[in-house]
Each structure stands twice: as structure tokens, then as C-alpha cells.
Scaffold this active site. Structure first.
Site, PDB file in Angstrom:
ATOM      1  N   LYS A 112      27.524 -26.724  -4.497  1.00 14.13           N
ATOM      2  CA  LYS A 112      27.695 -25.216  -3.754  1.00 14.13           C
ATOM      3  C   LYS A 112      28.203 -24.762  -1.963  1.00 14.13           C
ATOM      4  O   LYS A 112      29.788 -25.382  -2.099  1.00 14.13           O
ATOM      5  CB  LYS A 112      26.135 -24.340  -3.492  1.00 14.13           C
ATOM      6  CG  LYS A 112      25.407 -24.994  -4.712  1.00 14.13           C
ATOM      7  CD  LYS A 112      24.130 -24.265  -5.671  1.00 14.13           C
ATOM      8  CE  LYS A 112      23.904 -24.130  -6.521  1.00 14.13           C
ATOM      9  NZ  LYS A 112      22.355 -25.138  -6.701  1.00 14.13           N
ATOM     10  N   SER A 146      17.126 -20.608  -6.369  1.00 14.53           N
ATOM     11  CA  SER A 146      17.920 -20.213  -6.649  1.00 14.53           C
ATOM     12  C   SER A 146      17.941 -18.416  -7.178  1.00 14.53           C
ATOM     13  O   SER A 146      18.958 -18.201  -6.910  1.00 14.53           O
ATOM     14  CB  SER A 146      18.748 -21.190  -7.711  1.00 14.53           C
ATOM     15  OG  SER A 146      17.698 -21.187  -8.869  1.00 14.53           O
ATOM     16  N   HIS A 191      20.102 -25.638  -2.509  1.00 12.84           N
ATOM     17  CA  HIS A 191      20.685 -24.287  -2.633  1.00 12.84           C
ATOM     18  C   HIS A 191      20.571 -23.933  -0.681  1.00 12.84           C
ATOM     19  O   HIS A 191      20.674 -23.444   0.073  1.00 12.84           O
ATOM     20  CB  HIS A 191      19.855 -22.499  -2.517  1.00 12.84           C
ATOM     21  CG  HIS A 191      20.753 -21.915  -4.008  1.00 12.84           C
ATOM     22  ND1 HIS A 191      21.942 -21.682  -3.975  1.00 12.84           N
ATOM     23  CD2 HIS A 191      20.151 -22.712  -5.425  1.00 12.84           C
ATOM     24  CE1 HIS A 191      21.948 -21.504  -5.290  1.00 12.84           C
ATOM     25  NE2 HIS A 191      21.372 -21.881  -5.723  1.00 12.84           N
TER      26      HIS A 191
END
Ligand code: PLP
Length: 393
Positions: A241, A182, A210
Site C-alpha cells: 500500500k 480498511s 493501512h
């Protein structure tokens, strides 16, 4: 009157201020978007994980609202008592199909999924072999499990092998890596680690927070990207996300998931998602399947912005994803870079120790599918101005 027993916290904060590391929270007024208003300033937003713009996608809004009308706003209980709604099960079935696994369990967040899973599947007799840059929630899960923790240098499969070969035969071992890191935006050495896990009989776990919605066909993640279906025992993804809502999930075989129903502490002791969250996540899956061109747009923007930063001469590390760090060196310089960019209309968060190494403080940029070329060119121009000002280029 007694003195404040928490006064030492004020001293800690003063010390942060002296080192220029004290941070105010930036306040977002309105929606999480590519160009938006933080602290009353209109900025190009390079700090959010909203990779695909799904936080404000009409389909997600609509389905979340419909779920509120139909089911209300809360689930009223933990999953293991009265808080498993049909809509939670439906989301898990959809995710399992999407990820090509037997079963999925959804947690309140990716953090809860990692910490709850690692701590549940291991005991103090076991050992974790973990990349040094793995996410904090993995580290906390390892600590909670009380298993021995062996850290290998970032992405170094040979070093991981040496650690594993020195362990007693028969000890239970969990080999674990982020899919996308990340803070640096690089990919874990997954093919190498996966082969190592198979050879040395480790449980293989990948945290794909991610990568969810970003890598692989229709955003299925790094396991799909590397063609490793069926070879990773525990996959964690996030719904917070690119998926645009909130939550984390664990994907694996049926035994793993049913065991987590019985032993994962966030599942047992913390209330499940509001139905609107599950509805929004399912709408997001529909978008990934029906509008995969938004993922293409994310990657086009990523290539454009990375090339621009490199042309300007910044140190952007080894990123392979829409996360691109701009390495500034010490913490104070990174914070100054971030602050000056903000004054110029670009929000890119400064990140310093202890989140990253002391001498690798940075501004982290994240490009999304919804940035226009004008937004990105504007940001590059400001990076040029401020980078020169601070002597970084
Ligand atoms: C963000 C992140 C998490 C936590 O996910 P949330 O859903 O925000 O709690 C876990 N692991 C990694 C690698 C992350 O980047």
C-alpha cells in the site's frame, strides 16, 4: 456432450447482474497515480492505496531497475530452499530496525503474512478473539488454524474481556485487531486491547496494513502512534500500500520469526519476491526516513477532503485516517453513486455486501499525498452534484 458442470456459476453471476451488483474490472492505462486514466477516462483517482505516491517514485524505480540488472527478475525458489537472497535478508534487517523489533520476516503479500502467521502459531486447541471487522486474511488464517474463533463487536474492549474471562484458564489465546480498518478508516482500540491482552495473558496481534507508511513517526504504524512499542507480540505490515511495491511482513521477537521460517506455509511453499521488489521496498524506507514531509502532505490532504465531504452533508462514518467512506445505504445505491462519479471524472470504488454489511454499502475514498488541491476540489464538486442527484445530501 456433457453439460458444463460450472453452469451454476453463470447463474450466480446473473443474479449479481439482476441486483445491480455485477462489477466490471476497471482497467488502468498507465501509472497508478492521483490523476490517471481508467477505462479510457481521465479521472481523479480516489481508489488506490498508494498513499504516498511511491508506486512511481524515482528512487524506487531506480533501485528496482538496478536490482534487476544486478540479480535478474526472479528468485527461483521458496525462501526455505534456495530462494533467500542477500537482498531479502537486508530488507528484513532494515524493517526490523525501522519497526524497533528484534526480527522481521517478509511474505509475498500482507494477505500471506496474516493467513500464514495466524495458521502457524495456533492449533485447534487454541482460541482467537477477533474484532468483527478484521481483514479477510486474518479470518482465513483463523480458519486454517482450526482454532476456535470468538468475534467481538467492533472495537468493543469490554465485550472482548467478557469473552476472554469465560474461557478456560490455561487455554492459549490470540487477541487480534486491525490497526486501521480498511473499509471504515477508523483505528482499532489498541491501547485498551493491549492492556487487556497483558492482564489476561493473551498473545497480542495487530494488522497494520493501512497504517504502514501512514501513522506513527516516519510511517512506523499504529504501535508507534499509540506509543506501544514492545507491547504487541505480532505486528503485521504491508509493503503493497503506502510502501508502493508488494509484500507483507511480520515483526516480533526472534523466536516468532524463526518459528515462521519453519511453519508458515506461504514461506515454505510459495516462491519469494523478485529481488527488484526487495530493492524497491528498501528505497521506500529511505524515502520515509528522508522525506517525511510527504506524510505531512497526505494528512493535510486528508483533513481538507474530509472537511469538504462533511460540509456537503455526507455520512462519512467514524474515519480517523485517509480512508473516508461515503455511506450510501443499500448496495445498488452505492454502485450507482460510484458509477455516476466515474462518468463525472472521479474514481471512487463502490463497496457492498459481503465486503461490508448489507445496509452499509458505500463509496470508499482514499486521499493520497500526491493529489493536488485542484484534484480534491474537483472531486468534492462532483460529490456535491451526484450526491444531490441521488438524494444522499
Ligand atoms: C490490504 C490489507 C491486507 C493485505 O495486504 P496485501 O499486501 O495487499 O496482501 C491485510 N490486512 C489489511 C487490514 C489490509 O487492508
Amino acid at each position: 456432450m456433457r453439460t458444463d458442470p460450472l453452469s451454476y456459476l453463470g447463474e450466480e453471476l446473473n443474479s449479481l447482474k439482476q441486483q445491480n451488483l455485477y462489477r466490471h474490472l476497471r482497467i488502468l492505462e498507465g501509472e497508478q497515480k492521483a490523476r490517471t486514466t481508467f477505462d479510457q477516462r481521465s479521472v481523479v483517482n480516489l481508489s488506490s492505496n498508494n498513499y504516498l505516491g511511491l508506486t512511481t517514485h524515482p528512487k524506487l524505480r531506480e533501485r528496482a531497475l538496478a536490482a534487476i540488472k544486478e540479480y535478474g527478475v526472479g528468485s527461483g525458489s521458496v525462501r526455505s530452499i534456495a530462494g533467500t537472497m542477500a537482498i531479502h535478508m537486508e530488507l528484513e534487517r532494515r524493517l526490523a530496525e525501522f519497526k524497533n523489533v528484534e526480527a522481521v520476516v517478509v511474505f509475498q503479500s500482507g494477505f500471506a503474512a496474516n493467513a500464514g502467521t495466524v495458521s502457524a502459531v495456533l492449533t485447534k486447541e487454541d482460541v482467537v478473539i477477533s474484532d468483527e471487522l478484521n481483514h479477510a486474511s486474518i479470518i482465513d488464517g483463523c480458519r486454517l488454524s482450526r482454532a476456535a474463533i470468538k468475534v467481538f463487536p467492533h472495537k468493543d474492549v469490554d465485550a472482548a474481556r467478557k469473552i476472554i474471562e469465560a474461557l478456560p484458564a490455561g487455554q492459549r489465546k490470540l487477541l487480534i485487531s486491525d490497526g486501521v480498518f480498511s473499509m471504515d478508516g477508523d483505528l482499532g482500540s489498541l491501547p485498551g486491547l493491549c492492556a487487556l491482552a497483558e492482564e489476561t495473558d493473551c498473545i497480542m496481534m495487530v494488522d497494520d496494513a493501512h497504517a504502514s507508511g501512514v501513522f506513527g513517526k516516519n510511517g512506523r504504524g499504529t504501535i508507534d502512534h499509540f506509543g506501544m512499542h514492545g507491547r504487541v507480540d505480532i505486528q503485521v505490515g504491508t509493503l503493497s500500500k503506502a510502501i508502493g511495491a508488494l509484500g507483507g511482513y511480520v515483526a516480533g521477537n526472534r523466536n516468532l520469526i524463526e518459528f515462521l521460517y519453519h511453519r508458515a506455509r506461504p514461506f515454505l511453499f510459495s516462491t519469494s519476491h523478485p529481488p527488484a521488489v526487495a530493492a524497491a521496498c528498501m528505497a521506500a524506507l529511505d524515502v520515509l526516513l528522508e522525506e517525511p514531509q510527504i506524510i505531512d502532505r497526505l494528512w493535510e490532504n486528508t483533513r481538507f477532503f474530509k472537511a469538504g465531504l462533511e460540509r456537503l452533508g455526507f455520512n462519512t462514518g467514524l474515519s480517523e485516517s485517509p480512508i473516508t467512506p461515503v455511506i450510501a445505504g443499500d448496495g445498488a445505491t452505492a454502485m450507482k453513486l460510484s458509477d455516476r462519479l466515474f462518468e463525472e471524472g472521479v474514481f471512487a470504488q463502490g463497496i457492498a455486501f459481503p465486503t461490508v454489511a448489507r445496509d452499509k454499502a458505500r463509496v470508499r475514498t482514499i486521499v493520497t499525498a500526491t493529489h493536488t488541491r485542484e484534484d480534491l476540489q474537483f472531486a468534492l464538486d462532483k460529490f456535491d452534484t451526484v450526491g444531490r442527484e441521488l438524494g444522499l445530501i
